[in-house]
Design a protein around this motif. Sequence first.
Motif, PDB file in Angstrom:
ATOM      1  N   HIS A   1       0.939  -1.148   0.008  1.00  0.00           N
ATOM      2  CA  HIS A   1      -0.016   0.159  -0.067  1.00  0.00           C
ATOM      3  C   HIS A   1       0.822   1.266  -0.103  1.00  0.00           C
ATOM      4  CE1 HIS A   1      -3.067  -2.890   1.165  1.00  0.00           C
ATOM      5  NE2 HIS A   1      -2.405  -3.292   2.038  1.00  0.00           N
ATOM      6  N   THR A   2       1.915   1.296  -0.557  1.00  0.00           N
ATOM      7  CA  THR A   2       2.925   2.282  -0.478  1.00  0.00           C
ATOM      8  C   THR A   2       2.415   3.415  -1.257  1.00  0.00           C
ATOM      9  OG1 THR A   2       4.358   1.302  -2.289  1.00  0.00           O
ATOM     10  CG2 THR A   2       4.935   0.824  -0.166  1.00  0.00           C
ATOM     11  N   LYS A   3       1.721   3.319  -2.307  1.00  0.00           N
ATOM     12  CA  LYS A   3       1.134   4.466  -2.616  1.00  0.00           C
ATOM     13  C   LYS A   3       0.533   5.390  -2.021  1.00  0.00           C
ATOM     14  CE  LYS A   3       0.152   2.271  -7.442  1.00  0.00           C
ATOM     15  NZ  LYS A   3      -0.647   2.069  -8.472  1.00  0.00           N
ATOM     16  N   ARG A   4       0.150   5.075  -0.780  1.00  0.00           N
ATOM     17  CA  ARG A   4      -0.528   6.072   0.171  1.00  0.00           C
ATOM     18  C   ARG A   4       0.771   6.749   0.879  1.00  0.00           C
ATOM     19  NH1 ARG A   4      -4.438   2.074   3.593  1.00  0.00           N
ATOM     20  NH2 ARG A   4      -5.572   1.015   1.799  1.00  0.00           N
ATOM     21  N   ILE A   5       2.036   6.669   1.143  1.00  0.00           N
ATOM     22  CA  ILE A   5       2.868   7.318   1.666  1.00  0.00           C
ATOM     23  C   ILE A   5       3.310   8.421   0.940  1.00  0.00           C
ATOM     24  CG2 ILE A   5       5.444   7.214   2.411  1.00  0.00           C
ATOM     25  CD1 ILE A   5       4.996   4.270   2.493  1.00  0.00           C
ATOM     26  N   LYS A   6       3.375   9.540   1.803  1.00  0.00           N
ATOM     27  CA  LYS A   6       3.362  10.812   0.916  1.00  0.00           C
ATOM     28  C   LYS A   6       4.402  11.643   1.988  1.00  0.00           C
ATOM     29  CE  LYS A   6      -1.111  12.577   2.553  1.00  0.00           C
ATOM     30  NZ  LYS A   6      -2.278  13.156   2.148  1.00  0.00           N
ATOM     31  N   LYS A   7       4.871  11.158   3.102  1.00  0.00           N
ATOM     32  CA  LYS A   7       5.617  11.873   4.077  1.00  0.00           C
ATOM     33  C   LYS A   7       7.183  11.244   3.838  1.00  0.00           C
ATOM     34  CE  LYS A   7       2.186  14.656   5.289  1.00  0.00           C
ATOM     35  NZ  LYS A   7       1.810  14.539   6.633  1.00  0.00           N
ATOM     36  N   PRO A   8       8.422  11.939   4.181  1.00  0.00           N
ATOM     37  CA  PRO A   8       9.579  11.726   4.037  1.00  0.00           C
ATOM     38  C   PRO A   8       9.865  10.360   5.201  1.00  0.00           C
ATOM     39  CG  PRO A   8       9.540  14.329   4.194  1.00  0.00           C
ATOM     40  CD  PRO A   8       8.257  13.529   4.552  1.00  0.00           C
ATOM     41  N   LEU A   9      10.671   9.622   4.448  1.00  0.00           N
ATOM     42  CA  LEU A   9      10.945   8.300   5.160  1.00  0.00           C
ATOM     43  C   LEU A   9      12.556   7.922   5.244  1.00  0.00           C
ATOM     44  CD1 LEU A   9      10.250   5.506   6.264  1.00  0.00           C
ATOM     45  CD2 LEU A   9      10.064   4.874   3.787  1.00  0.00           C
ATOM     46  N   LEU A  10      13.138   7.575   6.276  1.00  0.00           N
ATOM     47  CA  LEU A  10      14.482   7.230   6.224  1.00  0.00           C
ATOM     48  C   LEU A  10      14.326   5.564   7.001  1.00  0.00           C
ATOM     49  CD1 LEU A  10      17.565   7.406   6.919  1.00  0.00           C
ATOM     50  CD2 LEU A  10      17.098   7.968   9.094  1.00  0.00           C
ATOM     51  N   VAL A  11      15.170   4.842   6.149  1.00  0.00           N
ATOM     52  CA  VAL A  11      14.932   3.471   6.260  1.00  0.00           C
ATOM     53  C   VAL A  11      16.569   3.169   6.659  1.00  0.00           C
ATOM     54  CG1 VAL A  11      14.600   1.024   5.451  1.00  0.00           C
ATOM     55  CG2 VAL A  11      13.123   3.020   4.821  1.00  0.00           C
ATOM     56  N   ILE A  12      16.592   2.313   7.642  1.00  0.00           N
ATOM     57  CA  ILE A  12      17.944   1.799   8.226  1.00  0.00           C
ATOM     58  C   ILE A  12      17.955   0.266   8.000  1.00  0.00           C
ATOM     59  CG2 ILE A  12      19.707   1.826   9.838  1.00  0.00           C
ATOM     60  CD1 ILE A  12      18.677   4.510  10.619  1.00  0.00           C
TER      61      ILE A  12
END
Length: 637
Positions: free
Chosen positions: A561-572
């Motif tokens: 459902h990643t199309k919903r993501i609209k805010k900045p994201l950091l992944v570690i």
Amino acid sequence: MKISFTQRTLLMLSLSAGVTSTVLAGPAPKPSAVRKYTIEQFMKTIRFGGSDISPDEKTVLFSSNQDGVFNLYEMPFDGSGQPKQITTSKSDAIFALGYLPDGRILYTSDQGGNELDHIYLREKDGTVKDLTTAEKAKFQFGGLSHDRKSFFYQSNQRNKAAFDVYEMDVATMKPKLVFENPGGFFPGDVSPDRRYVTLAKVITTANSDVYLYDTQTKETKLLTKHTGDVNNGPAGFTPDGKKLLISTDEGSEFSYVKAYDLSTGQSTVLDQAKWDIVADYPSYKGRYRVLMINNDARTELKIIDTRTNQTVKLPTLPGGDVTGVSITDSEDRMTFYVNSSNSPSTLYSYDFKTGKATPLVRGLNPEINADDLVAGEVIRYKSFDGMEIPALLYKPKDTKAGDKLPAILSIHGGPGGQTRLNYSPLVQYLVNSGYVVLAVNNRGSSGYGKTFYAADDLKHGDADLKDCVESKKFLIGTGYVDPTKIGIMGGSYGGYMTLAGLTFTPDDFAVGVDIFGVANWLRTLNSMPEWWGPQREAMFKELGHPRTDSVALYNKSPLFHTKRIKKPLLVIQGANDPRVLKIESDEIVANVKKNGVPVEYVTFPDEGHGFVKKENEITAYKAVRDFLDKYLKGAGQ
């Protein structure tokens, strides 16, 4: 070496002790400005792991990441001199298990964070031998035998999904099989006379039993017959071998300890409190009993003199959690750590005869003024359905009236973990940098009763996420948090909650920081390590089974459902993570990039599910601060 709960990972205790001082009359001094520190300064703090006292009781063994990677160190018991490093690994973390009676040392280490631990012997001349050489197998130390002629360990080398119990003769270092696990059990302690092996059978995360395996008759006996959901776990034998301590929450919201008489089969309550008892174990001869109570994210310590049933009065110590209590076989001396939310661990030695506690090694970097660090405050707020949610609040010391500060939610792993009032360099770094941090113990967290613990079952990414969203009302109500600058951060299951927040409540959080977080429950549940054994089935019952609950798991997996993501994201992410595979993070990053959303990705080829190398932590935490400064603190400026 001590006996502890087989199924308890929470072995921390708290000793609240104030230090009084005399203040002369006169005008109050102006508070000094809070100094700002770099992440390198915060990470000069030393982390510790394990401790033991040498057979002659003159030396203390411990693990430390002082040189960047966990290695073994020794220190005189009386505190004279400096720690001496006795292993020099530059890659794999080394954790102390303890001394053998002749002064040789056992330790454990895995390979790059893959969690396939082996047991090693360090000879007095410094040479090292792997005692458990099987490849792709995991070995878990089970403690010395009561006569100190051998030690026990568990291994899944025969069956990757089940741990057998072995005994290793310390003279010959030759192992022999003690218990062949038919599957479905987690082995625990072996009785002092070697006749019995305790077994834990996990049915669900809220329901488990204790069995006893008789090495003479080869029979396995259920000790905790019950109805309904009751969590039972073996907690170790008494030194005389006549009783087995069992942790249970039967008829109670919280865990307590019973003593089961092996000859009569009768149980009596040994210790009970208003909160979970998380550890309860005797010293070698039984003179003392160490009791730990998880009291609202702190743990109360009681060392009970079994001759009088009175609590031993310890000297005044800095307030905090005491961890790693280790009492010598003579019962004359012990070691422990003291740690609090605004003070990293200090290793202490203690002499029962003189009553003297000696600090041996302090974890805090001397470049940091302890007065600049912030203590966590336990707060509570009402969630969407009226359930009360506990959390830990960290507020920058230099907050002024009228300030509108950025805030970040910190969500623990698990899903059944608990954020406690322990020192976190990342939390202190962020608070020192001007961020409010709220560590939420959402429903499903341990430590607050079994009803609260089970309240998120099959509701993950929904009810527990709503608890996090509701925490924003508390933060805004403080008056010093900017309503538009509240982000969410977490590791492991907390990383999933971060992704779920950005996916399923896309307007509620300004940014997200995902550390080793689950993105695809279907893949994660199917790829759980084989050595989790029956815990896999328990996880299926709590979260859902990939075969029968695939639609529900699909719906709660952020990856789909990643199309919903609209805010900045950091992944570690660690490349060697056996729990959350790197592909989880690879895919979430690729998908979010397609949205045109700012996404940053930091990977480590030599880490697993968590950090063991200091330089990697520095890189990761610097990336977190830079990301938050750019997209949260700096948003709209």
